[in-house]
Design a protein around this motif. Structure first.
Motif, PDB file in Angstrom:
ATOM      1  N   ASN A  48       0.752  -1.400  -0.697  1.00 43.16           N
ATOM      2  CA  ASN A  48       0.590  -0.321  -0.153  1.00 43.16           C
ATOM      3  C   ASN A  48       0.688   0.887  -0.207  1.00 43.16           C
ATOM      4  OD1 ASN A  48       0.291   1.249   3.323  1.00 43.16           O
ATOM      5  ND2 ASN A  48       0.171  -1.395   3.265  1.00 43.16           N
ATOM      6  N   SER A  70       3.676   7.246   2.757  1.00 44.22           N
ATOM      7  CA  SER A  70       3.724   6.721   3.093  1.00 44.22           C
ATOM      8  C   SER A  70       3.592   5.630   2.007  1.00 44.22           C
ATOM      9  CB  SER A  70       2.696   6.281   4.758  1.00 44.22           C
ATOM     10  OG  SER A  70       1.605   6.307   4.652  1.00 44.22           O
ATOM     11  N   GLY A  72       3.852   1.034   2.755  1.00 41.59           N
ATOM     12  CA  GLY A  72       3.495  -0.316   3.442  1.00 41.59           C
ATOM     13  C   GLY A  72       3.842  -1.414   2.685  1.00 41.59           C
ATOM     14  N   ASP A  74       1.855  -5.813   4.038  1.00 39.99           N
ATOM     15  CA  ASP A  74       1.492  -6.699   4.707  1.00 39.99           C
ATOM     16  C   ASP A  74       1.425  -8.628   4.045  1.00 39.99           C
ATOM     17  OD1 ASP A  74      -0.270  -4.705   6.584  1.00 39.99           O
ATOM     18  OD2 ASP A  74      -0.605  -3.874   4.823  1.00 39.99           O
ATOM     19  N   GLY A  83       3.457  -7.158   9.421  1.00 37.56           N
ATOM     20  CA  GLY A  83       3.688  -6.414   8.405  1.00 37.56           C
ATOM     21  C   GLY A  83       4.589  -5.312   8.691  1.00 37.56           C
ATOM     22  N   TRP A  85       5.258   0.135   8.383  1.00 37.21           N
ATOM     23  CA  TRP A  85       5.117   0.686   7.189  1.00 37.21           C
ATOM     24  C   TRP A  85       5.874   1.514   7.550  1.00 37.21           C
ATOM     25  CZ3 TRP A  85       3.814   5.372   9.424  1.00 37.21           C
ATOM     26  CH2 TRP A  85       3.488   6.357   8.887  1.00 37.21           C
ATOM     27  N   GLY A  87       6.557   5.572   7.182  1.00 36.17           N
ATOM     28  CA  GLY A  87       5.904   7.532   6.479  1.00 36.17           C
ATOM     29  C   GLY A  87       6.683   8.700   7.373  1.00 36.17           C
ATOM     30  N   ASP A 102       7.302   1.596  11.225  1.00 35.62           N
ATOM     31  CA  ASP A 102       6.489   0.290  12.564  1.00 35.62           C
ATOM     32  C   ASP A 102       6.540  -0.910  11.774  1.00 35.62           C
ATOM     33  OD1 ASP A 102       4.857   3.178  13.270  1.00 35.62           O
ATOM     34  OD2 ASP A 102       3.140   3.058  12.238  1.00 35.62           O
ATOM     35  N   LYS A 244      -5.807   6.044  -0.582  1.00 37.07           N
ATOM     36  CA  LYS A 244      -4.753   4.985  -0.259  1.00 37.07           C
ATOM     37  C   LYS A 244      -4.415   4.459  -2.048  1.00 37.07           C
ATOM     38  CE  LYS A 244      -3.982   1.414   3.143  1.00 37.07           C
ATOM     39  NZ  LYS A 244      -4.655   1.044   3.989  1.00 37.07           N
ATOM     40  N   THR A 246      -4.451   0.343  -3.164  1.00 36.95           N
ATOM     41  CA  THR A 246      -2.894  -1.209  -2.907  1.00 36.95           C
ATOM     42  C   THR A 246      -2.972  -2.025  -3.444  1.00 36.95           C
ATOM     43  OG1 THR A 246      -5.658  -1.717  -2.636  1.00 36.95           O
ATOM     44  CG2 THR A 246      -4.874  -0.798  -0.774  1.00 36.95           C
TER      45      THR A 246
END
Length: 247
Positions: A48, A70, A72, A74, A83, A85, A87, A102, A244, A246
């Motif tokens: 994403n 950002s 990420g 998963d 996952g 992430w 940003g 994260d 966002k 994905t």
């Protein structure tokens, strides 16, 4: 920021603890074999990326009201997930810290008519000043259930050593709900309370709408606020929009 005068583990040790737990959960979930070999199709991987007018976390701006980007990834295997992430961030009075990374893992079982989520999240901050002690770990327990056309949920997060050198143990609790009034539209809201070891406890809430523009692209427009504007401009009410993707 002041440095704590305690004998307990530092933020670096908490990060190591969090990393060890993540490795254990990932190994357990992603290396477990299904009951039948023919069902073993391997883990699912999803990516994403997002662009937002502001990065707001629990009602508080993490970019001083500036835009954020950002990305990420998963990975899921059955009920297990893991996952990462990352940003950009910007904090008042801190010209050095520029990114948040994260790492998280957990399990999402279904029982007693509820969907559950038990996990661990490790937060790391790149470029932080010496002694800032921003890095921290949280344990998470969340649940949700469909009630008619809506979905209602609750979550609690606990950290033994929260963000910042002035903080120790912290807890965040939230109730939330969502409903889809029309095709491609979702309305959602949440109310949460952050308890910390200092005098900076606060309540936060948000209300917004998500429009699914395509199968892989969604627009979110949301109002965030807290009950403690006196803590600084980062705690003020604000509208933030994000897109966002994905894939």
């Amino acid at each position: 920021m002041r440095k704590r005068n305690t004998t307990k583990a530092s933020g670096a040790n908490d990060a190591l603890f969090g990393g060890a737990c993540l490795v254990a959960i990932i190994a357990l979930g992603l290396c477990s074999s299904p009951a039948r070999a023919e069902e073993n199709t391997g883990p699912d991987v999803a990516f994403n990326a997002a662009a937002a007018s502001d990065y707001v976390f629990r009602g508080v701006s993490q970019t001083e009201g500036d835009p954020a980007i950002s990305a990420g990834v998963d990975v899921t295997q059955g009920a297990f997930y893991a996952g990462a992430w990352a940003g950009n961030v910007s904090f008042a009075g801190d010209a050095d810290t520029d990114a948040e990374i994260d790492l998280y893992a957990g399990v999402r079982p279904e029982f007693a008519g509820f969907n559950w989520d038990f996990g661990l999240v490790s937060y790391f901050y790149a470029g932080q000043p010496d002694g800032a002690d921003y890095d921290y770990v949280e344990l998470k327990a969340a649940t949700s259930r469909a009630v008619g056309p809506a979905t209602l949920g609750a979550a609690i997060y606990w950290s033994p050593d929260f963000f910042g050198a002035a903080e120790d143990e912290a807890t965040y609790a939230e109730i939330n709900g969502a409903i889809s009034p029309a095709d491609k539209w979702t309305l959602s809201a949440a109310v949460g309370r952050q308890w910390v070891s200092s005098d900076f406890d606060y309540t936060t809430w948000n209300l917004g709408a998500v429009y699914q523009m395509t199968d892989h692209l969604a627009l979110d427009v949301r109002y965030f606020d807290t009950d403690e504007h006196g803590f600084g401009s980062a705690y003020d009410g604000r509208v933030a929009a994000s897109v966002k993707a994905t894939f």
